[in-house]
Design a protein around this motif. Structure first.
Motif, short mmCIF file in Angstrom:
data_model
loop_
_atom_site.label_atom_id
_atom_site.label_comp_id
_atom_site.label_asym_id
_atom_site.label_seq_id
_atom_site.Cartn_x
_atom_site.Cartn_y
_atom_site.Cartn_z
N SER A 37 25.86 -8.94 31.58
CA SER A 37 25.16 -8.92 32.94
C SER A 37 25.24 -11.25 33.61
N SER A 41 27.79 -11.77 36.46
CA SER A 41 27.23 -11.89 38.30
C SER A 41 28.35 -13.54 38.98
N ALA A 120 12.04 -0.60 38.54
CA ALA A 120 14.12 -0.62 38.77
C ALA A 120 13.65 -2.22 39.21
N ALA A 124 14.00 -5.64 37.59
CA ALA A 124 14.92 -7.04 38.77
C ALA A 124 14.45 -8.28 38.51
N PRO A 135 20.97 -10.71 41.76
CA PRO A 135 20.71 -10.03 41.90
C PRO A 135 21.85 -8.38 41.60
N VAL A 136 22.57 -9.45 41.43
CA VAL A 136 24.37 -8.26 41.30
C VAL A 136 24.34 -8.02 39.72
N ASP A 139 22.29 -5.48 38.18
CA ASP A 139 22.25 -4.55 39.14
C ASP A 139 23.09 -4.23 37.91
N THR A 142 20.98 -2.93 34.68
CA THR A 142 19.91 -1.35 35.40
C THR A 142 21.42 -1.02 35.14
N ARG A 143 22.12 -0.74 35.38
CA ARG A 143 22.93 0.41 35.70
C ARG A 143 23.34 0.63 34.46
N HIS A 155 20.54 5.03 38.37
CA HIS A 155 20.45 3.55 39.17
C HIS A 155 22.17 3.62 39.48
N ASP A 157 23.59 1.23 42.02
CA ASP A 157 24.08 0.50 43.01
C ASP A 157 24.55 0.37 43.86
N LYS A 159 27.28 -1.26 45.29
CA LYS A 159 28.71 -0.61 44.41
C LYS A 159 29.00 0.62 43.93
#
Length: 199
Positions: A37, A41, A120, A124, A135-136, A139, A142-143, A155, A157, A159
């Motif tokens: 992640s 990012s 969530a 975050a 934040p990206v 996400d 979490t995704r 979750h 997001d 995108k």
């Protein structure tokens, strides 16, 4: 119109799976997802981040202790072998991030899960305390982690929802989740993101 089954068949592979992470609710795979992640990012092609994560793990840096104990140059060399850019800053961030995971969470992100208590937004906040994970990246984590942390489902997001809209699916996460078995939601989200990025 693309069906959910078709989408899962054609693009339903999580980014963690592509990076060789067999995601389970255990410390090492969760940490590797965190590293992935961080790498994703940055504004890099997903394949570069995935390749860099694989290279770091194959170089023996797949736990926070091993990442922290590696030299700055060893981390740079692994990133360079994967042709990942921003190697110096990323090497520093990975070392600092590993130290944070050890200090704050005892090297075990399941403690972060417990602290977030299914929220969530709280998850975050904890994730974005990790250097170079914005934040990206939160996400992305979490995704993907919803596959093994079901309390964070659904979750999907921005995108993923852009991909859903493009394909004519509802943009509402709950309505979408009702159409997808819970165990497939992370794969479905990954497929939707690919539609957004590749479209």
């Amino acid at each position: 119109m693309t069906t959910i089954e078709t989408l899962l068949d054609e693009g339903g592979r999580t980014f963690a799976d592509e990076a060789g992470i067999q995601l389970e609710d255990t410390p090492a795979p969760l940490y590797r997802l965190l590293v992935l992640s961080v790498l994703l990012s940055r504004r890099v092609q997903a394949q570069l981040g995935i390749r860099a994560c694989r290279e770091l793990v194959e170089s023996g840096l797949g736990t926070p202790a091993r990442m922290r104990d590696a030299t700055w140059q060893e981390r740079i060399d692994a990133l360079a072998r994967a042709k990942y850019r921003s190697t110096e800053q990323t090497s520093t961030a990975l070392g600092e991030g590993a130290q944070l995971v050890l200090d704050e969470w005892g090297g075990d992100l399941r403690r972060m899960r417990k602290a977030a208590d299914g929220d969530a937004g709280t998850l975050a906040e904890h994730l974005t305390a990790v250097p170079r994970l914005g934040p990206v990246g939160a996400d992305i984590f979490t995704r993907e982690v919803q596959a093994v942390w079901p309390e964070f489902r659904p979750h999907l997001d921005a995108k993923a929802l852009d991909g859903a809209e493009k394909l004519g699916f509802p943009r509402d996460p709950r309505k979408l989740a009702e159409q997808v078995p819970g165990d497939d939601l992370a794969r479905f989200a990954a497929a939707l993101v690919r539609e957004t990025v590749n479209g």
